[in-house]
Design an enzyme around this catalytic site. Structure first.
Site, PDB file in Angstrom:
ATOM      1  CB  THR A   1      -0.904   0.004   1.256  1.00 32.45           C
ATOM      2  OG1 THR A   1      -1.469   1.309   1.421  1.00 32.45           O
ATOM      3  CG2 THR A   1      -0.129  -0.305   2.518  1.00 32.45           C
TER       4      THR A   1
ATOM      5  CE1 TYR B   1      -3.546  -2.029   5.573  1.00 33.08           C
ATOM      6  CE2 TYR B   1      -3.332   0.231   4.778  1.00 33.08           C
ATOM      7  CZ  TYR B   1      -3.517  -1.113   4.533  1.00 33.08           C
ATOM      8  OH  TYR B   1      -3.661  -1.542   3.233  1.00 33.08           O
TER       9      TYR B   1
END
Ligand code: UDP
Length: 327
Positions: free
Chosen positions: A116, A140
């Site tokens: 990501t 995250y």
């Protein structure tokens, strides 16, 4: 070829399964269904199980003997990761470690990893290139960066070759309307805007209109989910063809503000979408855009649906036809 797809019941994983099946492969979904949907697994078997359940994972890998793995399974809410980091490190990091150990033990050497742009943190230069420093600002992003790091080390020590694909904002739906974006709870801009158009929610909140951007709202790089799925297939070919481990951005190179997305959603749906300005969401950088030049060079990847209009049209077709699915 049999391909193990962890998280194949999720949004991006299910679109990748469809692309795999179309290319003549058998996607074997391994998913604990904590966030994914049984109804999204249509192109191959579903093996229910948790990444942290080593015995179960070993049994599935031994049974199907996959040639490669696409690893999507992860928790992916920034806000939740800040509130409950243990969940993220346990599920994403420890789960991936178990997966990698099992793969090495069973001689599976090719892995495409769902990474990501959240691994970069606050951008210092835009658009973001792959050599931008990785300084994630939430658990995250940190969990995904740790997995990238494990992949590097497993590559050097055990010969596991991997391609980490750093997605920007995945959006849209299968152009045939078979699957689409569905999260529970839903936090993403496009489905929320479409739910508002359908009257399933009263309005959309715009998280901040005082950013240093032309219209004051945040700018993101939206990338069609089937273009992401295509990139995964090309990544598989690259690894099977002997390509070296690397990492690539997947984005369109164009940014759109929150207001632009809402306006486009109004145009595409032909319906009003009520909105209100709300406070900024913690952890949101003002602008995130990618350069995906390396993905084009290395993989020959060319997004087929780079325009926001196509993303919203496909998402709308799916939402309108009753996107609700049950487990
Ligand atoms: N956003 C918003 N209202 C919403 C959901 C999202 O204003 O109800 C904004 C969010 O602050 C961000 C952009 O839309 O700037 C995209 O957010 P999303 O959650 O879809 O993806 P993220 O960028 O967090 O991966």
């Amino acid at each position: 070829m049999q391909v193990l797809v962890t998280g194949g019941a999720g949004y991006i994983g299910s679109h990748a399964c469809k692309a795999l099946a179309r290319a003549g492969h058998l996607p074997v979904t391994y998913d604990n269904l904590s966030r994914g949907f049984r109804s999204a697994v249509r192109w191959g078997p579903l093996e229910e199980g948790d990444l942290n359940d080593r015995k179960r994972l070993e049994a599935v890998v031994a049974r199907y003997r996959p040639e490669a793995v696409m690893h999507f399974a992860a928790l992916s809410y920034v806000g939740e990761s800040v509130a409950e980091p243990a969940l993220y490190y346990r599920n994403n990091v420890a789960g991936s470690l178990t997966l990698l150990e099992v793969l090495v033990r069973h001689g599976v050497h090719h892995l495409v990893f769902s990474s990501t742009c959240a691994t970069y943190g606050n951008p210092r230069q835009l658009p973001l290139r792959e050599d931008h420093p990785q300084e994630p600002i939430n658990p995250y992003g940190a969990s995904k960066l740790m997995i990238e790091r494990m992949l590097r080390d497993f590559g050097a020590a055990y010969g596991l070759r991997s391609l980490s694909l750093r997605y920007f904002n995945a959006a849209g739906a299968d152009p045939d309307g078979e699957i689409g974006e569905m999260h529970d709870p839903e936090t993403h801009l496009v489905p929320i805007a479409l739910q508002a158009a359908l009257g399933q929610r009263e309005k959309i909140q715009v998280f901040g209109d005082d950013y240093d951007t032309p219209d004051g709202s945040c700018i993101r790089d939206y990338i069609h989910v089937t273009d992401l799925a295509d990139a995964h297939l090309l990544a598989l070919d690259y690894l099977r063809g002997g390509g070296a481990s690397t990492h690539l951005n997947l984005g369109s190179g164009h940014g759109h503000s929150v207001f632009e997305v809402i306006d486009e959603a109004r145009r595409v749906t032909g319906r009003p979408i009520a909105m209100e300005i709300a406070p900024r969401r913690p952890g949101d950088p003002p602008v995130l855009t990618a350069t995906a030049a390396r993905a084009r060079e290395v993989l020959g990847w060319q997004p087929r649906h780079p325009e926001l209009a196509a993303i919203l049209e496909h998402a709308w077709a799916w939402h309108k036809n009753g996107s609700r699915a049950s487990n």
